[in-house]
Design an enzyme around this catalytic site. Sequence first.
Site, PDB file in Angstrom:
ATOM      1  N   LYS A 195       0.839  -1.196  -0.050  1.00 22.44           N
ATOM      2  CA  LYS A 195      -0.101  -0.073  -0.099  1.00 22.44           C
ATOM      3  C   LYS A 195       0.823   0.902  -0.095  1.00 22.44           C
ATOM      4  O   LYS A 195       2.196   1.196   0.268  1.00 22.44           O
ATOM      5  CB  LYS A 195      -0.797  -0.031   0.974  1.00 22.44           C
ATOM      6  CG  LYS A 195      -2.001  -1.332   1.179  1.00 22.44           C
ATOM      7  CD  LYS A 195      -2.873  -1.094  -0.004  1.00 22.44           C
ATOM      8  CE  LYS A 195      -3.491  -2.655  -0.047  1.00 22.44           C
ATOM      9  NZ  LYS A 195      -4.192  -3.243   0.947  1.00 22.44           N
TER      10      LYS A 195
HETATM   11  C1  LIG Z   1      -5.192  -4.222   1.378  1.00 22.44           C
HETATM   12  C2  LIG Z   1      -6.811  -4.170   1.359  1.00 22.44           C
HETATM   13  C3  LIG Z   1      -7.457  -4.808   2.588  1.00 22.44           C
HETATM   14  C4  LIG Z   1      -6.981  -5.498   3.616  1.00 22.44           C
HETATM   15  O1  LIG Z   1      -5.877  -4.734   4.337  1.00 22.44           O
HETATM   16  P1  LIG Z   1      -4.798  -5.741   5.155  1.00 22.44           P
HETATM   17  O2  LIG Z   1      -4.085  -4.631   5.869  1.00 22.44           O
HETATM   18  O3  LIG Z   1      -4.031  -6.577   4.287  1.00 22.44           O
HETATM   19  O4  LIG Z   1      -5.658  -6.430   6.105  1.00 22.44           O
HETATM   20  C5  LIG Z   1      -8.976  -4.460   2.486  1.00 22.44           C
HETATM   21  N1  LIG Z   1      -9.438  -3.752   1.543  1.00 22.44           N
HETATM   22  C6  LIG Z   1      -8.857  -3.740   0.289  1.00 22.44           C
HETATM   23  C7  LIG Z   1      -9.494  -2.918  -0.779  1.00 22.44           C
HETATM   24  C8  LIG Z   1      -7.340  -3.740   0.351  1.00 22.44           C
HETATM   25  O5  LIG Z   1      -6.872  -3.474  -0.752  1.00 22.44           O
END
Ligand SMILES: *Cc1c(COP(=O)(O)O)cnc(C)c1O
Length: 391
Positions: A195
Amino acid sequence: MARSSVLVIREVPQPFLPYGRQLIEDDDVAAVVRVLRSDFLTTGPETEAFEAELAAACGAAYAVVVANGTAALHCAYAAAGVTAGSEVVTTPLTFSSTANTVLALGGRPVFADIDAQSLCLDPEKAAAALTPRTRVLAPVDYAGHPAALDRFMELAERSNVLVVEDASHAIGATLGGRRIGSIAHLTTFSFHPVKTITTGEGGAVLTNDPVLATRARDFRNHGLVRDVGRLPPDPPPWYYEIQSLGLNYRLTDLQCALGRSQLAKLERFVARRREIVARYRAALADLPTIELPEEAASVRAAWHLCAVRLRALDRRAFCAGLRKLGVGTQVHYIPVNAFPLYRGLGYDPAATPLATSAAERLVSLPLHPTMTDADVDRVIDAVRAVSRELA
Ligand SMILES: *Cc1c(COP(=O)(O)O)cnc(C)c1O
C-alpha cells in the site's frame, strides 16, 4: 568464487519488478530502532502521535490505528452498528476483507455492481440494493480513485445508514479538493507493504464523529473501558470494565514510529505514483489492446494500482510474456462473490455482470515509488512487445 565481471553482467537477467513493494529508507529504520530502545513497545507515545498526525494529514477529527486494514474494517463496521442480520452494500471488485468482516459480525454483504469507468461501486446500483436491514454502504476507492462519495453520503442520509469507505488504496487522494478520510462517516486504510505507506502490517479508522471514534477505539481494545467518566462512581485504581465486545487489534509503537516516518513521505509517494501512471498513459495511449485507468475531473487519485484492462488479449499469455521479461503483474481482483465461500452462501457473480466482465480483463502493472523512469520504460517496452506478439 571469482567470476569475470563482464560475463556476469551480461548473464544477469533483468531484476524482477514486482507489481508493488514498499520503500523503506534509513530514517524509517532509525525511527523503529529508537522505539525499540524506549520504554514502550506498544500503545505508548508513538501511537498517540501517529493518530494525531494521521488525522491531521487526512483532515479528519479522529484516527484510530489498528493491527491491519482488515481489523480497520472490522472496527468500522462494529462502530457503525453492523450486527447479526445487518446488511452491508458493497462492491465485489475488492479484496475479500471488505466483505469477510461483515460475515465476521454476523452480517450479510450485499454485492451491487460497479461503475464501468471508475470500477468503483455504482451509487445507483447500491441504491437499488438497499433494504430495511441495510446498515452500511461500503464503497471501495478502487486503485486509489475515490468512489462517488458525495452520492453515497446523500444516499446514506436519505436512507438512515452510514458510509464506511474502504480507502485501503486511497490515502493521499482528494475528491473535489477534500481529502480522503474527511468525507465518509468512517474511512479505513491499510498499511500493508504494497500500500502507499506501510507499517509492515497496519491500518486505521478515520472519522469526524466522536461517538464512532470511541466505538472503534473500544473494539480495538477488548471493549475495555478505564475512563473514570465512563465507569460507576469512585472506582478503585485497578478497576476497568469490558463494556462491549472487542478484540486485540492494537498497533505497536514500533509500527507507529514507522507509520509516522512514512506518513511524512505521503505526498512524495503519491506524487511519484501519479508520475509513473502519467508516463504509462503517455506511452501506451496508442495501444489498441490496453485500456488505461482514467481520473475523473474532480479527483486527484492516489494511484495505488495501475490496473489496465486488456482488449482481445489472452490474459494468461500476456502475464506469462511479461514475467519472462522480468515484469511482475497481479489481478485486482477475482470478484468476492465468485469465491467458493461466497458461492456456498448462495452468491452468484452473474448478479454483478459489469464487475465480473471487468475482472476478467484486469491486469495490474508494476507501480511503486522505488521504480526509476528506466524501470517504467522497461515495463512499457515489455507491454508493447508482448501485445505485438499476442495480437
Ligand atoms: C489491502 C486491502 C484490505 C486489507 O488490508 P490488510 O491490511 O491486508 O488487512 C482491504 N481492502 C482492500 C481494498 C485492500 O486493498
